[in-house]
Each structure stands twice: as C-alpha cells, then as structure tokens.
Design a protein around this motif. Structure first.
Motif, PDB file in Angstrom:
ATOM      1  N   VAL A  10       0.848  -1.187   0.000  1.00 44.76           N
ATOM      2  CA  VAL A  10       0.000   0.000   0.000  1.00 44.76           C
ATOM      3  C   VAL A  10       0.884   1.237   0.000  1.00 44.76           C
ATOM      4  O   VAL A  10       1.829   1.333   0.772  1.00 44.76           O
ATOM      5  N   THR A  13      -0.815   7.643   2.249  1.00 41.80           N
ATOM      6  CA  THR A  13      -1.163   7.771   3.661  1.00 41.80           C
ATOM      7  C   THR A  13      -2.239   6.753   4.004  1.00 41.80           C
ATOM      8  O   THR A  13      -3.303   6.736   3.402  1.00 41.80           O
ATOM      9  N   GLN A  14      -1.950   5.906   4.973  1.00 42.25           N
ATOM     10  CA  GLN A  14      -2.902   4.890   5.370  1.00 42.25           C
ATOM     11  C   GLN A  14      -3.746   5.395   6.541  1.00 42.25           C
ATOM     12  O   GLN A  14      -3.221   5.976   7.479  1.00 42.25           O
ATOM     13  N   THR A  16      -6.955   4.203   9.254  1.00 41.33           N
ATOM     14  CA  THR A  16      -7.786   3.132   9.772  1.00 41.33           C
ATOM     15  C   THR A  16      -9.209   3.660   9.851  1.00 41.33           C
ATOM     16  O   THR A  16      -9.455   4.697  10.474  1.00 41.33           O
TER      17      THR A  16
END
Length: 111
Positions: A10, A13-14, A16
C-alpha cells in the motif's frame, strides 16, 4: 462501496476506518496527517502561488472556489466566532469527555 484487503504494498497515507454505511466509512487522523492530505486554503486562494502550481492543484482550487462560500458574506460568517469558541473550549477540556473535534469530510476531489 466494497472494502477489500490490499493485495500489494500500500502506498500513500494509510488511515484506519470503520464502515458505517455501504458507501461511507468513519475514522480518525492526527492533525499532521490532515495537513498532509488536505491542501492549504491559503495557498489555493493566492493567485501568485496558483500560477506556479501544478494542474491538479489548480483544478482543486477551482473546485474549492465553486463550493466554498465567503464567510463575510454568508450565514457562515456569523457562526465563525461561536464555532471557534466551542472548538477552543473543547480542546481546553472545558466541555468534558463527551466532546470531540468536529468531523471533517474530504470529498474525492480533496483526497
């Protein structure tokens, strides 16, 4: 909307998030992450900066200008002071544990 697990590395910017409708999710992010994801309104309102900006930044600035009303000439302007006071009180802890920062909803044009 379908949420699938990534099958490759990925990038970007991850965040959640948790789905709450078939087409929407909710999550939290830090202020530095928000600043990284959302372009600066001051930069997008500065004609000198926009002349040197990329096409994507200029496109976003144009879109933002069509949906953003000027606070001085709208109901939004009348709410700025009380809204800022409410946010400041919440951040100072004066409103208790039930308070949180207001939600920010970026559109696909902003992300």
């Amino acid at each position: 909307m379908r949420l699938t697990m990534p099958t490759a590395v990925v990038e970007g910017t991850q965040l959640t998030v948790m789905p709450f409708r078939a087409d929407a999710v909710v999550g939290t992010m830090s202020v530095p992450t928000l600043v990284q994801l959302v372009p600066s309104p001051r930069a997008e309102e500065d004609p000198r900066r926009l002349r040197a900006a990329s096409g994507l930044v200029r496109r976003h600035a144009e879109l933002r200008a069509t949906v953003q009303s000027t606070p001085k000439s709208s109901q939004k302007g009348k709410n700025v002071g009380p809204y800022a006071d409410c946010i400041a009180s919440g951040l100072k802890g004066e409103l208790g544990a039930a308070w949180s920062t207001p939600p920010i909803t970026p559109t696909s044009a902003a992300v």
